[in-house]
Design a protein around this motif. Structure first.
Motif, PDB file in Angstrom:
ATOM      1  N   ILE A 171       0.702  -0.848  -0.190  1.00  0.00           N
ATOM      2  CA  ILE A 171       0.243  -0.142   0.319  1.00  0.00           C
ATOM      3  C   ILE A 171       1.391   1.651  -0.070  1.00  0.00           C
ATOM      4  N   ALA A 175       1.231   1.284  -3.862  1.00  0.00           N
ATOM      5  CA  ALA A 175      -0.583   2.102  -3.918  1.00  0.00           C
ATOM      6  C   ALA A 175      -0.259   3.663  -4.338  1.00  0.00           C
ATOM      7  N   GLU A 179      -2.363   6.305  -5.813  1.00  0.00           N
ATOM      8  CA  GLU A 179      -3.317   7.095  -5.041  1.00  0.00           C
ATOM      9  C   GLU A 179      -2.953   8.525  -5.466  1.00  0.00           C
ATOM     10  N   SER A 203      -7.396   2.836  -7.094  1.00  0.00           N
ATOM     11  CA  SER A 203      -6.010   2.936  -7.702  1.00  0.00           C
ATOM     12  C   SER A 203      -5.662   2.809  -6.127  1.00  0.00           C
ATOM     13  N   LYS A 204      -5.779   2.224  -4.848  1.00  0.00           N
ATOM     14  CA  LYS A 204      -5.082   1.862  -3.530  1.00  0.00           C
ATOM     15  C   LYS A 204      -5.401   0.449  -4.286  1.00  0.00           C
ATOM     16  N   HIS A 205      -6.455  -0.286  -4.344  1.00  0.00           N
ATOM     17  CA  HIS A 205      -5.817  -1.634  -4.653  1.00  0.00           C
ATOM     18  C   HIS A 205      -6.203  -2.090  -5.991  1.00  0.00           C
ATOM     19  N   GLY A 207      -3.123  -0.407  -6.980  1.00  0.00           N
ATOM     20  CA  GLY A 207      -2.031  -0.254  -6.646  1.00  0.00           C
ATOM     21  C   GLY A 207      -1.367  -1.944  -6.042  1.00  0.00           C
ATOM     22  N   ILE A 208      -1.555  -1.944  -4.948  1.00  0.00           N
ATOM     23  CA  ILE A 208      -1.754  -3.197  -4.796  1.00  0.00           C
ATOM     24  C   ILE A 208      -1.498  -4.609  -5.590  1.00  0.00           C
ATOM     25  N   HIS A 293      -8.065  -8.181  -4.663  1.00  0.00           N
ATOM     26  CA  HIS A 293      -7.722  -6.212  -5.103  1.00  0.00           C
ATOM     27  C   HIS A 293      -8.546  -6.099  -6.453  1.00  0.00           C
TER      28      HIS A 293
END
Ligand code: FPP
Ligand code: MG
Length: 325
Positions: A171, A175, A179, A203-205, A207-208, A293
């Protein structure tokens, strides 16, 4: 558009804007010393997938404002990413990046670090021309980027690293730079709070998932396609999801521990370790986690109107999963 940028970006306006960022990056890096400029732009000039500027440019479409001044941040965001790669390749002692000799391998660690800092400061000075909120958001994510990288380094060779701590690293170190572009694009275009929250969550998920797949490519990718050396993570003691799965959940844990703790780890041992991780289901487990994700990321977009921007963002989730580079 280069092959590396791929076909997932359907939105023609964003595509055209993306095509102009190479020239803007060259302008931003206005170093009068041509040797230094060559070094500083070495990685940037090798192309890359340009995911961060693409995300920013797509997020710009979620509000109702666009002005020419909003193009430059796309180049600045790519430069922040490139700066982080200069640093990362020093930390990983990597000799290959984007199918070319890495800056550290070609010019040494000091030059790679200083040029990374230079790119970073140039990019930040561009973003600081916007408002205080942009500054605060940028600084917050850059802090996370550094903290993620530090946490990864602190946990090098930690065979007991938990999934939770591992995902926290992803993250922060990855991520964060997915983000940041989405949030800035949505914010600067005047998107609603709901859209801003949705695209940030996406974008967070994403990125993960991106890093989970990236880590799989480190174990089983084709170096000609990834442009990076295979097995770097295992040599550097960076135990990623697939490795952790084999260590935490399978009967092959002892054998893998033995290989990973050898004093003199040779390429044959890396190869054996990768085969063990594959055989025990580690590679598959990491792919399943990435899919989870990506599903969360896709669902987060449900409130966006149906248009080319949304389709491109959805396409990107498929590209991330299927990519070989
Ligand atoms: C690649 O990871 C690296 C990152 C996602 C982030 C690296 C960040 C830093 C070194 C901090 C930089 C700080 C500033 C201020 C710019 P990886 O090694 O897993 O991926 P790779 O296979 O592409 O090398
Ligand atoms: Mg690396």
């Amino acid at each position: 558009m280069s092959k590396a940028s791929s076909d997932w970006l359907l939105c023609n306006i964003s595509k055209a804007r993306l095509a102009s960022i190479n020239a803007i990056m060259e302008e931003i890096i206005d170093a009068s010393d041509t040797n230094f400029k060559k070094l500083a732009l070495h990685t940037a000039r090798m192309g890359g997938k340009k995911l961060r500027p693409s995300l920013y440019l797509l997020a710009l479409n979620t509000g109702d404002y666009y002005g020419k001044e909003l193009l430059t941040p796309a180049a600045a965001l790519e430069l922040i990413h490139v700066a982080s790669l200069h640093h990362d390749d020093v930390m990983d002692r990597a000799d290959l990046r984007r199918n070319a000799t890495s800056v550290n391998a070609e010019w040494g660690n000091l030059n790679a670090t200083y040029s990374g800092n230079y790119l970073f400061s140039k990019a930040i000075s561009i973003l600081s021309q916007y408002d205080t909120t942009v500054n605060q958001i940028t600084c917050g994510y850059i802090s996370d980027l550094c903290l993620g990288q530090l946490k990864e380094a602190e946990n090098a060779y930690n065979l007991k690293l938990s999934y939770e701590d591992h995902i926290d690293v992803l993250i922060k170190k990855t991520a964060s730079l997915f983000e940041l572009p989405c949030k800035l694009g949505a914010l600067l275009s005047g998107a609603s709070d709901d859209i801003l929250e949705a695209i940030t969550n996406y974008s967070k998920h994403m990125g993960i998932a991106f890093q989970l797949i990236d880590d799989l490519l480190d174990l089983k990718g084709n170096p000609h396609k990834t442009g990076k050396t295979v097995g770097t993570d295992l040599i550097e003691g960076v135990y990623t999801y697939a490795t952790l799965y084999t260590l935490h959940e399978t009967d092959h844990a002892n054998k893998l521990t033995h290989l990973l703790t050898l004093d003199d780890m040779k390429p044959i041992h890396i190869q054996e370790a990768i085969e063990l991780i594959s055989l025990s289901g580690g590679l598959n487990a990491a792919k399943v986690k990435a899919k989870e994700h990506l599903e969360i990321a896709k669902n987060a977009l449900s409130i966006l109107p149906d248009n080319n921007t949304k389709t491109s963002l959805l396409n990107l989730t498929h590209f991330i999963l299927a990519r070989d580079h």
